[in-house]
Design an enzyme around this catalytic site. Structure first.
Site, PDB file in Angstrom:
ATOM      1  N   SER A   1     -35.985 -27.868   6.291  1.00  0.00           N
ATOM      2  CA  SER A   1     -34.631 -27.318   6.371  1.00  0.00           C
ATOM      3  C   SER A   1     -34.623 -25.839   6.717  1.00  0.00           C
ATOM      4  O   SER A   1     -33.695 -25.360   7.374  1.00  0.00           O
ATOM      5  CB  SER A   1     -33.895 -27.541   5.041  1.00  0.00           C
ATOM      6  OG  SER A   1     -33.678 -28.905   4.803  1.00  0.00           O
TER       7      SER A   1
ATOM      8  N   HIS B   1     -30.837 -21.798  -1.464  1.00  0.00           N
ATOM      9  CA  HIS B   1     -31.649 -22.859  -0.863  1.00  0.00           C
ATOM     10  C   HIS B   1     -31.802 -22.612   0.634  1.00  0.00           C
ATOM     11  O   HIS B   1     -31.063 -21.817   1.228  1.00  0.00           O
ATOM     12  CB  HIS B   1     -31.013 -24.219  -1.137  1.00  0.00           C
ATOM     13  CG  HIS B   1     -31.997 -25.322  -1.317  1.00  0.00           C
ATOM     14  ND1 HIS B   1     -32.223 -26.264  -0.340  1.00  0.00           N
ATOM     15  CD2 HIS B   1     -32.817 -25.646  -2.343  1.00  0.00           C
ATOM     16  CE1 HIS B   1     -33.133 -27.127  -0.766  1.00  0.00           C
ATOM     17  NE2 HIS B   1     -33.516 -26.776  -1.983  1.00  0.00           N
TER      18      HIS B   1
ATOM     19  N   THR C   1     -31.116 -23.918   3.629  1.00  0.00           N
ATOM     20  CA  THR C   1     -30.082 -23.947   4.653  1.00  0.00           C
ATOM     21  C   THR C   1     -29.067 -22.826   4.508  1.00  0.00           C
ATOM     22  O   THR C   1     -28.873 -22.047   5.453  1.00  0.00           O
ATOM     23  CB  THR C   1     -29.384 -25.318   4.694  1.00  0.00           C
ATOM     24  OG1 THR C   1     -30.366 -26.328   4.947  1.00  0.00           O
ATOM     25  CG2 THR C   1     -28.325 -25.358   5.786  1.00  0.00           C
TER      26      THR C   1
ATOM     27  N   HIS D   1     -32.226 -32.223  10.132  1.00  0.00           N
ATOM     28  CA  HIS D   1     -33.253 -33.243  10.337  1.00  0.00           C
ATOM     29  C   HIS D   1     -32.767 -34.511   9.651  1.00  0.00           C
ATOM     30  O   HIS D   1     -31.742 -34.513   8.965  1.00  0.00           O
ATOM     31  CB  HIS D   1     -34.594 -32.814   9.732  1.00  0.00           C
ATOM     32  CG  HIS D   1     -34.482 -32.410   8.291  1.00  0.00           C
ATOM     33  ND1 HIS D   1     -34.328 -33.333   7.266  1.00  0.00           N
ATOM     34  CD2 HIS D   1     -34.460 -31.193   7.689  1.00  0.00           C
ATOM     35  CE1 HIS D   1     -34.211 -32.700   6.114  1.00  0.00           C
ATOM     36  NE2 HIS D   1     -34.284 -31.395   6.343  1.00  0.00           N
TER      37      HIS D   1
END
Length: 359
Positions: free
Chosen positions: A79, A130, A132, A294
């Protein structure tokens, strides 16, 4: 057959005169809303047909494309590299946040738009530190540097953020009080509920120590309410805004190979897409893009014990896969998002659509 190191040549920049990059949009959007379903491949999108009561939001988009997701160093991206491709237009190594393959910081579209007077926001059902969400406002060599990522938020160009990750702001190993730093930077901060009405020009909701609860565990309508608050807050100026919203835990359901988990997160995300499209249709000046960094889990909608009238979620991995992922686009500038292209081209398509002047 196993492919080892047989990935396409990745690019740090894309030539202005090549391929689909020559698209010129006569009508430019004022706002961009990028919705990322982490781990959301075509089978996850297809699941909405069978598990949602009513028409999935994905069927409302007039433009559909395909994104090739490999990172600079591996056939299968994570990510961090995937989100950095969207945010900064570079292919980079797995684990990198806002850095190119040489571990050099690269500017993000959020930072670039903020510098030119746009408002900006990030929302996630994970920690806001996180991979992203971090890729849109932070720059670290490794995605696990959550405290370093959090320390970059107060001085970032972000005007609104919501998600988990409170522990990286107020229970840090270095003893720093980043909540106070946020306040000193002009943020109103709430750590109790998305229902709280904040009135400052900058707003922060940190509602879990790390990731937000699962939908299955009672997260409720956090994501749609946070998105509504962000749009209302960011749409108050004349210049326009950039907003990234992540359905983070679609990915986590895929990693766990738990279909109930995956589908409940997908349907929550689908609700937000409908909500954003309703706004964009009324507004008429907003480019909406929905995609994934993804696919996760090698998720498949297979038959159930040979019964072709029943679908069953099955998996080929507990990790990510290399499959291409869909890109959906609506609004002014959406025409250029059709076709097949590497994931970092999404950055350039957004920049060109809005007419952003970058170095």
């Amino acid at each position: 057959m196993t492919l080892i190191g047989c990935q396409e040549q990745s690019q740090d920049t894309i030539d202005e005169t090549s391929g689909t990059n020559t698209d010129v949009n006569k009508e430019r959007p004022k706002n961009i809303i990028l919705l990322i379903g982490d781990g959301m491949g075509l089978s996850q999108v297809s699941a909405a047909q069978f598990y949602k009561e009513g028409t999935p939001s994905f069927e409302r988009f007039p433009v559909v494309g395909l994104s090739k997701t490999s990172s600079s160093d591996q056939l299968i991206t994570d990510s961090a590299a995937g989100a950095t491709a969207f945010a900064s237009g570079v292919k980079t190594y797995n684990g990198a946040v806002g850095m190119n393959r040489d571990s050099i910081s690269v500017p993000t579209i959020l930072e670039q738009m903020s510098e030119q007077g746009y408002h900006s926001g990030v929302i996630a059902t994970s920690s806001i530190t996180h991979a992203t969400p971090a890729a849109f406002y932070a720059h670290v060599k490794r995605r696990g540097q959550a405290e370093d990522i959090a320390s970059q938020m107060p001085a970032s160009g972000v005007d609104f953020f919501a998600g988990g990750g409170l522990q990286y702001f107020n229970h840090r190993s270095d003893g720093a009080d980043l909540i106070q730093e946020l306040v000193d930077s002009g943020f109103a901060v709430d750590t109790t509920s998305i229902e709280t009405q904040l009135t400052a020009e900058k707003q922060a909701y940190l509602l879990a120590a790390d990731g937000m609860p699962r939908m299955l565990d009672g997260r409720g309508d956090f994501l749609p309410k946070a998105t509504a608050k962000a749009i209302e807050q960011l749409n108050s100026g004349d210049k326009g805004f950039f907003l990234m919203v992540e359905g983070s835990q679609i990915d986590w359901g895929g990693h766990a190979n738990e279909t109930d988990y995956l589908v409940s997160e997908l349907l929550d995300f689908d609700q937000v897409i409908d909500q954003v499209l309703d706004f964009a249709e009324k507004d008429g000046q907003t480019l909406v893009i929905v995609t994934a960094d993804h696919e996760t889990g090698g998720f498949t909608l297979s038959d159930l014990d040979g019964d072709y009238n029943q679908v069953n979620g099955t998996y080929s991995t507990g990790g990510h896969s290399a499959t291409m992922v869909p890109v959906f686009a609506y609004g002014p500038g959406s025409e250029s998002f059709g076709g097949t292209y590497p994931n970092n081209e999404i950055y350039f398509k957004m920049v060109r659509a809005i007419g952003l002047v970058v170095d």
